[in-house]
Enzyme design. Structure first.
Site, mmCIF file in Angstrom:
data_model
loop_
_atom_site.group_PDB
_atom_site.id
_atom_site.type_symbol
_atom_site.label_atom_id
_atom_site.label_comp_id
_atom_site.label_asym_id
_atom_site.label_seq_id
_atom_site.Cartn_x
_atom_site.Cartn_y
_atom_site.Cartn_z
ATOM 1 N N SER A 173 0.825 -1.202 0.000
ATOM 2 C CA SER A 173 0.000 0.000 0.000
ATOM 3 C C SER A 173 0.866 1.261 0.000
ATOM 4 O O SER A 173 1.651 1.465 -0.922
ATOM 5 C CB SER A 173 -0.951 -0.048 1.199
ATOM 6 O OG SER A 173 -1.964 0.904 1.089
ATOM 7 N N ASP A 344 -10.079 -5.619 -4.023
ATOM 8 C CA ASP A 344 -9.469 -4.502 -3.299
ATOM 9 C C ASP A 344 -10.226 -3.223 -3.649
ATOM 10 O O ASP A 344 -10.211 -2.775 -4.793
ATOM 11 C CB ASP A 344 -7.997 -4.371 -3.692
ATOM 12 C CG ASP A 344 -7.211 -3.431 -2.790
ATOM 13 O OD1 ASP A 344 -7.833 -2.540 -2.169
ATOM 14 O OD2 ASP A 344 -5.974 -3.561 -2.721
ATOM 15 N N HIS A 373 -7.575 -5.717 0.156
ATOM 16 C CA HIS A 373 -6.339 -4.976 0.417
ATOM 17 C C HIS A 373 -5.536 -5.549 1.579
ATOM 18 O O HIS A 373 -4.332 -5.295 1.686
ATOM 19 C CB HIS A 373 -6.675 -3.507 0.698
ATOM 20 C CG HIS A 373 -5.506 -2.588 0.559
ATOM 21 N ND1 HIS A 373 -4.819 -2.412 -0.624
ATOM 22 C CD2 HIS A 373 -4.873 -1.773 1.457
ATOM 23 C CE1 HIS A 373 -3.842 -1.544 -0.463
ATOM 24 N NE2 HIS A 373 -3.846 -1.149 0.791
#
Length: 398
Positions: A173, A344, A373
């Site tokens: 991320s 996600d 995610h």
């Protein structure tokens, strides 16, 4: 929103001591109350902890697993891996599943020297040589500074400590964002990276549908009025205790599961319910309002740029130009592997697809259709579907 969940959590926790709710609680996992070093030792691995001072004075806590449980007697240098966590996390989340399902431990057992950083402003990296965390100036940073100062400082420290000139980089991320900014703007740093592993890369941010994006509809003035101009979602012990109770209850854990789905996407079958209290107890660890505004800028501008200070004069002061510079991904030469999740809602497959043509050194890409995610770090099937591939690629690019 996060504050709605926390309010609900606190109200429900007030009833947990009544009736039979306590009978519905699972046994609390001991890692809930542990820091990263303690988690490493608890699982039977060697642990080292270091403080790294950046060029601009921030003091970052870095953890190391120098070898695995099966390599204690082997001598000689091991290939080095550095891991960078996501927004509101700390480096413990590379270790929060059982040892046979956590990427940090699996890499150590595969023969790697594993280093895990903490971003400035989180619970473990909230110190500075001259500034206090009560100073507004302390919080005047975003992922720009993490890429410009934190990552080079930590990598320099690792190189000096291990004597190895090159290492592997793994980001998740916002951790990938830091890597992409650093490697595309600092060629000398990029030369030290054997391969860049990007899990759910946050570069294009045009199509997110998660609950957190609703927050980005607020004007900056409202965000600053509500949250101030310093820290954002800092760790709170009362909330940690409350969320642990909720997430550890055999019925109420569904609240935690549903919130995670709203935040990251749905794939509940791939999350270990028995570890939910561990996941929630180590987040959020905080960041800066400034950093949140920079991520919001990505969402609204649809451009991968440095932070916009809001006026030509301030931008000229920081960048010697009236507009913040664009980060040119095509300039990055580091061999890169990318994984994306089909479910996600934070970093969508559409957004990942937009950046792939810009990465000229892309050596591997995989879309996992059912992943959200969080599956990159907590997914039950992550060892088989992704971690084994990471290790295989490391061996291929040794």
């Amino acid at each position: 929103m996060m504050w709605l969940l926390l309010t609900t959590t606190c109200l429900i926790c007030g009833t947990l001591n009544a009736g039979g709710f306590l009978d519905l609680e699972n046994e609390v996992n001991p890692e809930v109350w542990m820091n990263t070093s303690e988690i490493i030792i608890y699982n039977g691995y060697p642990s080292e902890e270091y403080e790294v001072t950046t060029e601009d004075g921030y003091i970052l806590l870095v953890n190391r697993i120098p070898y695995g449980r099966t390599h204690a007697r082997s001598t000689g240098p091991r290939p080095v891996v550095y891991m960078q966590h996501a927004l509101f996390a700390d480096n413990a989340y590379w270790l929060e599943n059982y040892a046979n399902g956590s990427l940090g431990f699996l890499l150590a057992d595969a023969g790697y020297d594993v280093w895990m950083g903490n971003s400035r402003g989180n619970t473990w990296s909230r110190r500075h040589k001259t500034l206090s965390e009560t100073d507004e100036k302390f919080w005047a940073f975003s992922f720009d500074e993490m890429a410009k100062y934190d990552l080079p400082g930590v990598i320099d420290f690792i190189v000096n400590k291990t004597g190895q000139e090159k290492l592997y980089f793994i980001g998740h991320s916002l951790g990938t964002t830091i890597g992409f900014v650093a490697f595309s703007t600092m060629p000398e740093l990029a030369q030290r990276i054997k391969m860049n592993f990007a899990l759910g890369p946050t570069i294009s941010f045009k199509y997110p549908t998660g609950i957190f994006t609703r927050f980005f509809l607020l004007p900056n003035s409202i965000i600053k009025a509500v949250f101030g101009t310093k820290g954002f979602f800092l760790e709170d012990k009362k909330t940690k205790i409350a969320s642990t109770k909720i997430c550890n209850n055999k019925i109420l854990w569904l609240i935690c599961s549903e919130f995670m789905s709203l935040w990251a996407g749905s794939n509940k079958k791939n999350m270990n319910q028995s570890r939910m209290d561990v996941y929630m107890s180590h987040a959020p660890t905080g960041s800066s309002v400034h950093n949140i505004l920079h991520i919001k800028q990505l969402y609204h501008s649809d451009e991968f740029r440095a932070y916009d200070w809001g006026n030509d004069a301030d931008n000229m002061k920081h960048y010697n130009q009236s507009h913040p510079p664009i980060y040119d991904l095509t300039a990055m030469k580091v061999p890169t592997a990318i994984w994306a999740g089909g479910h996600d809602v934070l970093v969508t497959p559409q957004d990942v697809a937009r950046i792939l043509p810009q990465i000229k050194s892309l050596h591997y890409f995989k879309l996992l259709p059912d992943w959200n995610h969080f599956d990159f770090v907590w997914g039950l099937d992550a060892p088989q579907r992704m971690y084994s591939e990471i290790i295989a690629l490391m061996k291929a690019y040794s």
